[in-house]
Enzyme design. Structure first.
Site, PDB file in Angstrom:
ATOM      1  N   LYS A   1       1.815  -7.024   7.019  1.00  0.00           N
ATOM      2  CA  LYS A   1       2.325  -6.529   5.840  1.00  0.00           C
ATOM      3  C   LYS A   1       1.459  -5.363   5.189  1.00  0.00           C
ATOM      4  O   LYS A   1       0.129  -5.313   5.894  1.00  0.00           O
ATOM      5  CB  LYS A   1       2.439  -7.555   4.572  1.00  0.00           C
ATOM      6  CG  LYS A   1       0.951  -8.180   4.291  1.00  0.00           C
ATOM      7  CD  LYS A   1       1.254  -9.429   3.418  1.00  0.00           C
ATOM      8  CE  LYS A   1      -0.171  -9.964   2.881  1.00  0.00           C
ATOM      9  NZ  LYS A   1      -0.052 -11.392   2.122  1.00  0.00           N
TER      10      LYS A   1
ATOM     11  N   CYS B   1     -13.660  11.845  -8.157  1.00  0.00           N
ATOM     12  CA  CYS B   1     -12.403  12.618  -8.601  1.00  0.00           C
ATOM     13  C   CYS B   1     -11.076  12.257  -7.656  1.00  0.00           C
ATOM     14  O   CYS B   1     -10.994  11.488  -7.123  1.00  0.00           O
ATOM     15  CB  CYS B   1     -12.740  14.230  -8.506  1.00  0.00           C
ATOM     16  SG  CYS B   1     -14.305  14.511  -9.198  1.00  0.00           S
ATOM     17  N   MET B   2     -10.128  12.873  -7.933  1.00  0.00           N
ATOM     18  CA  MET B   2      -8.563  12.738  -7.327  1.00  0.00           C
ATOM     19  C   MET B   2      -8.824  12.719  -6.112  1.00  0.00           C
ATOM     20  O   MET B   2      -8.401  12.186  -5.084  1.00  0.00           O
ATOM     21  CB  MET B   2      -7.761  13.437  -7.852  1.00  0.00           C
ATOM     22  CG  MET B   2      -6.234  13.054  -7.376  1.00  0.00           C
ATOM     23  SD  MET B   2      -4.799  13.956  -7.860  1.00  0.00           S
ATOM     24  CE  MET B   2      -4.855  13.864  -9.717  1.00  0.00           C
ATOM     25  N   ASP B   3      -9.569  14.040  -5.452  1.00  0.00           N
ATOM     26  CA  ASP B   3      -9.729  14.288  -4.088  1.00  0.00           C
ATOM     27  C   ASP B   3     -11.086  14.554  -3.684  1.00  0.00           C
ATOM     28  O   ASP B   3     -11.095  14.552  -2.184  1.00  0.00           O
ATOM     29  CB  ASP B   3      -9.094  15.801  -3.906  1.00  0.00           C
ATOM     30  CG  ASP B   3      -7.855  15.954  -4.759  1.00  0.00           C
ATOM     31  OD1 ASP B   3      -6.825  15.277  -4.568  1.00  0.00           O
ATOM     32  OD2 ASP B   3      -7.586  16.779  -5.704  1.00  0.00           O
TER      33      ASP B   3
ATOM     34  N   TYR C   1     -17.131  15.540 -12.928  1.00  0.00           N
ATOM     35  CA  TYR C   1     -16.563  15.552 -14.220  1.00  0.00           C
ATOM     36  C   TYR C   1     -17.395  14.592 -15.168  1.00  0.00           C
ATOM     37  O   TYR C   1     -17.618  13.422 -14.771  1.00  0.00           O
ATOM     38  CB  TYR C   1     -15.134  14.823 -14.276  1.00  0.00           C
ATOM     39  CG  TYR C   1     -14.135  15.712 -13.570  1.00  0.00           C
ATOM     40  CD1 TYR C   1     -14.012  17.069 -13.873  1.00  0.00           C
ATOM     41  CD2 TYR C   1     -13.324  15.211 -12.672  1.00  0.00           C
ATOM     42  CE1 TYR C   1     -13.064  17.875 -13.278  1.00  0.00           C
ATOM     43  CE2 TYR C   1     -12.223  15.934 -12.119  1.00  0.00           C
ATOM     44  CZ  TYR C   1     -11.903  17.092 -12.301  1.00  0.00           C
ATOM     45  OH  TYR C   1     -11.213  17.834 -11.864  1.00  0.00           O
TER      46      TYR C   1
ATOM     47  N   ARG D   1       3.262 -19.573  -7.289  1.00  0.00           N
ATOM     48  CA  ARG D   1       3.782 -17.909  -7.208  1.00  0.00           C
ATOM     49  C   ARG D   1       5.034 -17.967  -6.625  1.00  0.00           C
ATOM     50  O   ARG D   1       6.017 -18.408  -7.267  1.00  0.00           O
ATOM     51  CB  ARG D   1       2.823 -17.180  -6.137  1.00  0.00           C
ATOM     52  CG  ARG D   1       2.727 -15.829  -6.292  1.00  0.00           C
ATOM     53  CD  ARG D   1       1.463 -15.165  -5.424  1.00  0.00           C
ATOM     54  NE  ARG D   1       1.586 -15.293  -4.004  1.00  0.00           N
ATOM     55  CZ  ARG D   1       1.036 -14.709  -3.026  1.00  0.00           C
ATOM     56  NH1 ARG D   1      -0.387 -13.998  -3.231  1.00  0.00           N
ATOM     57  NH2 ARG D   1       1.243 -14.853  -1.681  1.00  0.00           N
TER      58      ARG D   1
ATOM     59  N   HIS E   1       1.588 -22.108   0.742  1.00  0.00           N
ATOM     60  CA  HIS E   1       0.612 -21.141   0.650  1.00  0.00           C
ATOM     61  C   HIS E   1      -0.481 -21.697  -0.339  1.00  0.00           C
ATOM     62  O   HIS E   1      -0.296 -22.077  -1.500  1.00  0.00           O
ATOM     63  CB  HIS E   1       0.924 -19.649   0.049  1.00  0.00           C
ATOM     64  CG  HIS E   1       0.040 -18.343   0.346  1.00  0.00           C
ATOM     65  ND1 HIS E   1      -0.545 -18.292   1.731  1.00  0.00           N
ATOM     66  CD2 HIS E   1      -0.087 -17.732  -0.307  1.00  0.00           C
ATOM     67  CE1 HIS E   1      -1.367 -17.141   1.498  1.00  0.00           C
ATOM     68  NE2 HIS E   1      -1.273 -16.692   0.206  1.00  0.00           N
TER      69      HIS E   1
ATOM     70  N   ARG F   1      -0.892 -18.239   9.706  1.00  0.00           N
ATOM     71  CA  ARG F   1      -0.684 -17.064   9.077  1.00  0.00           C
ATOM     72  C   ARG F   1      -1.871 -16.085   8.964  1.00  0.00           C
ATOM     73  O   ARG F   1      -1.990 -15.861   7.892  1.00  0.00           O
ATOM     74  CB  ARG F   1       0.115 -17.261   8.011  1.00  0.00           C
ATOM     75  CG  ARG F   1       1.319 -17.814   8.292  1.00  0.00           C
ATOM     76  CD  ARG F   1       2.425 -17.958   7.174  1.00  0.00           C
ATOM     77  NE  ARG F   1       1.728 -17.955   5.806  1.00  0.00           N
ATOM     78  CZ  ARG F   1       1.620 -18.988   5.115  1.00  0.00           C
ATOM     79  NH1 ARG F   1       2.373 -20.215   5.599  1.00  0.00           N
ATOM     80  NH2 ARG F   1       0.974 -19.144   3.927  1.00  0.00           N
TER      81      ARG F   1
END
Ligand SMILES: *Cc1c(COP(=O)(O)O)cnc(C)c1O
Length: 369
Positions: A33, A309-311, A262, A133, A163, A219
């Site tokens: 998954k 930062c983002m990148d 930043y 769950r 599970h 599993r």
């Protein structure tokens, strides 16, 4: 090497599955998954099958359909779906993909899918033994199995499953209680005339620590990718399959007292060299790794300097002779002294599952082995 890449060692995945197989007499269902826990759905699935897994598991049905579309014909179980997925259940039944059924409405959807494609739905009935769950409650279970018994022909009950809540804490009292509740649920099914040939309960942790929970099928997910499901008990001989590394976009000398990134959460203490790593939170690097994320450059360990930062993020490498042609390794197997996904998880207060699954789509996966 590329600007940034997640190198996935398929030999490690094959070997990890072989290690799991050696720990059980049950069949191995490899959980692929979430894009193979970030390692790539198809390559991970193929490597797991080559390593001895006989089943594949996905959370959502789209992932199972993608495996079939790519020509994977191994048995597949898919377990997380809503009423909006009724058409997908139909596709799954048409393509011989097993689906999990936790409730009466899901059984009805499966029966309707069988009728429309004229093929019995292969289902695994899920009992909630204590995770609260997904899964049918113990109270509703007798009714669900009785309803399933009446639909024989329209459906085929291939499995019964559950599970664990606490498998990663071996010895936790809920583990034995859940095994007991699972046996009781199987007895109820048996008395209702439902005899699922595949009973399954164990994830990676239980596969490696609780043989009495193996039943007919185990599993494992995280262990396939080489990350220990019970880090406090060591690595179980597993080899981490993913190495996240990158080039450097900038290397420069700066004076003492410079604020970095930043918000200037880091200030240089002396004249120093700053290296810029072109990966950020949009690539799955936790922003929480600000000033704590570990990294190796040319084999030397450093800590991220200032805000992620983002990148991109910055690393103060001191007076080490770093150039833009050098490589930064964020995490890997640890064999060459680089940090592991576990070290990142420890640094930012999460689990390694989250570190590897979040590596984003901007980071190409490169396969070796
Ligand atoms: C994710 C998942 C697994 C695999 O768990 P690991 O801890 O990664 O081994 C097994 N079963 C179910 C139902 C899951 O959702």
């Amino acid at each position: 090497m590329l600007r940034a890449e997640a190198v996935v060692d398929l030999a490690a995945i094959r070997g990890n599955v072989a290690t799991l197989k050696a720990a059980t007499t049950a069949q191995v269902l490899a959980v692929v998954k979430a894009d193979g826990y970030g390692h790539g759905l198809l390559p991970s699935a193929r490597a797991a099958l080559a390593g001895g897994a006989t089943w594949l598991g996905t959370a959502i049905i789209d992932e199972a359909l993608a495996l079939r579309a790519a020509g994977v014909d191994a048995p597949i179980l898919s377990w997380l779906w809503t009423p909006a997925d009724a058409d997908k259940v139909q596709d799954a039944v048409a393509q011989g993909i097993d689906i999990s059924v936790s409730s009466r409405w899901q059984l009805d959807v499966a029966c309707r899918a069988s009728a429309s494609v004229d093929r019995p739905a292969r289902i695994h009935l899920k009992i909630d033994t204590g995770l609260s769950r997904n899964g049918c409650t113990v109270a509703d279970w007798p009714e669900l199995v009785a309803a399933a018994a009446k639909e024989v022909g329209a459906i085929e009950v291939v499995g019964a499953w559950s599970h664990f809540a606490y498998a990663d804490e071996p010895g936790h009292p809920t583990i034995a209680r859940q095994i007991e509740a699972f046996h009781a649920a199987l007895d109820v099914a048996d008395r209702a005339g439902v005899h699922p040939p595949l009973r399954h309960l164990a994830n990676s942790a239980a596969t490696l620590t609780r043989p009495e929970a193996h039943f007919d099928l185990v599993r494992p997910g995280i262990a396939i990718y080489g990350l220990s499901p019970v880090p406090q008990q060591g690595d179980f001989g597993l080899i981490p399959a993913m190495t996240l590394r990158s080039g450097l976009a900038s290397v420069k000398r700066v004076p003492a007292g410079e604020g970095v990134s930043y918000g200037h959460n880091y200030t240089t203490r002396a004249e120093t060299t700053l290296a810029l790593v072109p990966l950020g939170y949009a690539d799955g690097i936790p922003r929480r790794a600000t000033n704590v994320g570990p990294i190796a450059i040319n084999g030397t360990r450093f800590t991220i300097s200032g805000r992620v930062c983002m990148d991109q993020f910055v690393v103060d490498v001191g007076d080490l002779p770093v150039t833009v042609d050098d490589t930064a390794v964020l995490f890997g197997s640890g064999r060459d002294g680089e940090p592991r996904a576990q070290d990142w998880a420890d640094a930012v207060g999460t689990i390694h599952y989250e570190i590897v699954t979040r590596v984003g789509p901007r980071v190409p996966r490169v396969y070796v082995g």
